[in-house]
Design a protein around this motif. Structure first.
Motif, mmCIF file in Angstrom:
data_model
loop_
_atom_site.group_PDB
_atom_site.id
_atom_site.type_symbol
_atom_site.label_atom_id
_atom_site.label_comp_id
_atom_site.label_asym_id
_atom_site.label_seq_id
_atom_site.Cartn_x
_atom_site.Cartn_y
_atom_site.Cartn_z
ATOM 1 N N MET A 29 119.344 59.156 -34.224
ATOM 2 C CA MET A 29 118.127 59.460 -33.479
ATOM 3 C C MET A 29 116.949 59.740 -34.432
ATOM 4 O O MET A 29 115.814 59.340 -34.166
ATOM 5 C CB MET A 29 118.356 60.655 -32.554
ATOM 6 C CG MET A 29 119.128 60.326 -31.292
ATOM 7 S SD MET A 29 118.256 59.124 -30.251
ATOM 8 C CE MET A 29 116.734 60.003 -29.890
ATOM 9 N N LEU A 31 115.891 56.257 -35.693
ATOM 10 C CA LEU A 31 115.245 55.432 -34.669
ATOM 11 C C LEU A 31 113.845 55.952 -34.334
ATOM 12 O O LEU A 31 112.898 55.163 -34.202
ATOM 13 C CB LEU A 31 116.112 55.399 -33.409
ATOM 14 C CG LEU A 31 117.449 54.645 -33.530
ATOM 15 C CD1 LEU A 31 118.263 54.799 -32.251
ATOM 16 C CD2 LEU A 31 117.208 53.173 -33.841
ATOM 17 N N ASP A 32 113.703 57.256 -34.196
ATOM 18 C CA ASP A 32 112.385 57.802 -33.893
ATOM 19 C C ASP A 32 111.392 57.541 -35.025
ATOM 20 O O ASP A 32 110.191 57.397 -34.787
ATOM 21 C CB ASP A 32 112.488 59.315 -33.629
ATOM 22 C CG ASP A 32 112.941 59.607 -32.211
ATOM 23 O OD1 ASP A 32 112.984 58.677 -31.392
ATOM 24 O OD2 ASP A 32 113.249 60.778 -31.908
ATOM 25 N N PHE A 43 110.465 53.548 -35.008
ATOM 26 C CA PHE A 43 109.750 53.114 -33.815
ATOM 27 C C PHE A 43 108.358 53.731 -33.715
ATOM 28 O O PHE A 43 107.614 53.435 -32.782
ATOM 29 C CB PHE A 43 110.549 53.445 -32.549
ATOM 30 C CG PHE A 43 111.719 52.525 -32.330
ATOM 31 C CD1 PHE A 43 111.606 51.168 -32.584
ATOM 32 C CD2 PHE A 43 112.931 53.006 -31.872
ATOM 33 C CE1 PHE A 43 112.676 50.309 -32.385
ATOM 34 C CE2 PHE A 43 114.018 52.167 -31.663
ATOM 35 C CZ PHE A 43 113.886 50.809 -31.932
ATOM 36 N N GLU A 44 108.010 54.604 -34.653
ATOM 37 C CA GLU A 44 106.681 55.218 -34.660
ATOM 38 C C GLU A 44 105.700 54.346 -35.435
ATOM 39 O O GLU A 44 106.031 53.840 -36.520
ATOM 40 C CB GLU A 44 106.738 56.607 -35.287
ATOM 41 C CG GLU A 44 105.410 57.353 -35.234
ATOM 42 C CD GLU A 44 105.509 58.756 -35.806
ATOM 43 O OE1 GLU A 44 104.462 59.350 -36.100
ATOM 44 O OE2 GLU A 44 106.648 59.247 -35.965
ATOM 45 N N GLY A 100 108.417 50.354 -30.164
ATOM 46 C CA GLY A 100 108.481 51.794 -29.975
ATOM 47 C C GLY A 100 107.613 52.324 -28.858
ATOM 48 O O GLY A 100 107.759 53.491 -28.449
ATOM 49 N N SER A 142 114.614 54.838 -28.131
ATOM 50 C CA SER A 142 115.533 55.382 -29.121
ATOM 51 C C SER A 142 116.803 55.914 -28.454
ATOM 52 O O SER A 142 117.923 55.673 -28.937
ATOM 53 C CB SER A 142 114.864 56.520 -29.913
ATOM 54 O OG SER A 142 113.777 56.037 -30.659
ATOM 55 N N ALA A 187 120.600 54.488 -28.956
ATOM 56 C CA ALA A 187 121.634 55.417 -29.444
ATOM 57 C C ALA A 187 122.825 55.454 -28.491
ATOM 58 O O ALA A 187 123.985 55.460 -28.937
ATOM 59 C CB ALA A 187 121.043 56.814 -29.615
#
Length: 376
Positions: free
Chosen positions: A129, A132-133, A136-137, A155, A161, A165
């Motif tokens: 997580m 991914l966060d 994707f930002e 994102g 995300s 996951a």
């Protein structure tokens, strides 16, 4: 600067190695030294990511991270945690688990190995997580632009995300977990265990990360209002002292750091059993390594290294993503610690060299070439 930041680490190293000699002779000394190096090499990416969060906190909370945080990391994750997971997985009391750790080391190692699928799923989901966060930002500075630009566009989709996951967790539970490795070479179905532990890791990330983000936003709003008040006071000819804000925001960021450190330490704690079954030597070696990781984190913050080498944070997060994948794969397959360490160090080293090339290009007045040299 070095002595001030690493002084505690040097002191703990000396005490730990001396304690190892008294406990088990020169062989114990060597085991503790190896474990210390293992922890530092595997957790270097942890220090880089921690520094990115810690630089938002004031000097008081940085000191708390280096003192109280170390106690949590060393005694919590490196000593208490292995005992707790054995107690839970074997359905025995904590005192009995301690007795196993001290007097029946091989049986204790088997119980920890049996608990590995749940540990890997929890830590893997938490770290996944984070990765991914990050990717994707939409960030102003991009390292691998060919990859990060399209991902930043994706994102914009809400909860992407979390969806990815959960898909990764489901696939892992239906593949790796159906024949999770057990001691003695046997394989058992751990799908339900992996699903439950993975969801727990995801929930932990959402709660702690969400609270941290909320109070961080509040902190930024307060800082902005404080800055406006200072500007008004300056225009009026008055001098208004700046106020260092901390409180709840710093507390939840500290909590976030501790959970993050715990997730990073999962593979180190499990991998340590490949070197020794002795819980005392394990605590000494991993504890020394944890001290250096924390000192390195503070050093990166105080030297402003992340500001000078802008791709380091990117490299560390890619290393986090790799570690998340390795943890999920390790539910079924054994992954050598050297592989984990080399991947993390390799990605961070690559990002560091990219940052150096970027800085040189900017110094030569060619910022556009800097992006090309970084591989974006």
């Amino acid at each position: 600067m070095v002595l001030k930041t690493f002084g505690w680490s040097f002191g703990v190293t000396a005490l730990g190695l001396v304690a190892a000699v008294f406990y088990g002779g020169w062989e114990a000394f060597g085991i503790v030294a190896i474990l210390s190096i293992l922890e530092i090499s595997v957790s270097f990416d942890n220090a880089v990511v921690n520094a990115g969060i810690l630089q938002k906190m004031n000097a008081f909370w940085q000191k708390i991270f280096l003192t109280l945080g170390v106690l949590i990391a060393v005694f919590g994750m490196r000593l208490v945690f292995p005992v707790v997971i054995v107690a839970i997985s074997a359905k025995i009391g904590p005192i009995e688990a301690v007795d196993l750790a001290l007097n029946e080391k091989e049986h204790y190692q088997q119980l920890v190995t049996d608990a590995h699928p749940a540990i890997a799923a929890f830590g893997g989901m938490f770290l996944l997580m984070i990765f991914l966060d990050f990717i994707f930002e939409d960030r102003d500075i991009k390292w691998l632009g060919w990859l990060e630009r399209p991902l930043a566009k994706l994102g914009k989709v809400d909860m992407l995300s979390v969806c990815i996951a959960l898909i990764v967790l489901l696939v892992s539970a239906m593949t790796f977990a159906t024949q999770a490795h057990q001691h003695g070479g046997a394989h058992v179905d751990k799908a339900a265990t992996v699903m439950l532990a993975g969801i727990a890791g995801l929930i932990t990330y959402l709660i702690v990360g969400g609270l941290s983000g909320y109070f961080e936003d509040k902190l930024e709003e307060e800082e902005e209002r404080e800055h406006e008040a200072e500007e008004e006071a300056r225009k009026a000819g008055k001098k208004k002292p700046a106020i260092l804000l901390a409180g709840k925001a710093a507390f939840f960021m500290f909590l976030y750091l501790e959970v993050l450190d715990a997730s990073f330490s999962f593979d180190g704690v499990i991998g340590a059993f490949a070197i020794t079954n002795d819980i005392v030597l394990m605590a000494l070696g991993l504890g020394i390594g944890a001290m250096y990781v924390r000192s390195l984190t503070v050093y990166l913050v105080r030297k402003g290294t992340l500001d000078d080498y802008v791709y380091l944070e990117h490299g560390a997060h890619y290393a986090i993503g790799a570690l998340a994948v390795i943890l999920m794969v390790s539910i079924r397959y054994e992954v050598p610690e050297i592989v984990t360490g080399l991947i993390g160090v390799g990605l961070i080293g690559w990002s560091f060299l990219s940052s150096v090339r970027r800085n040189r290009a900017i110094a030569n007045g060619a910022a556009d070439k800097a992006e090309v040299s970084a591989g974006v």
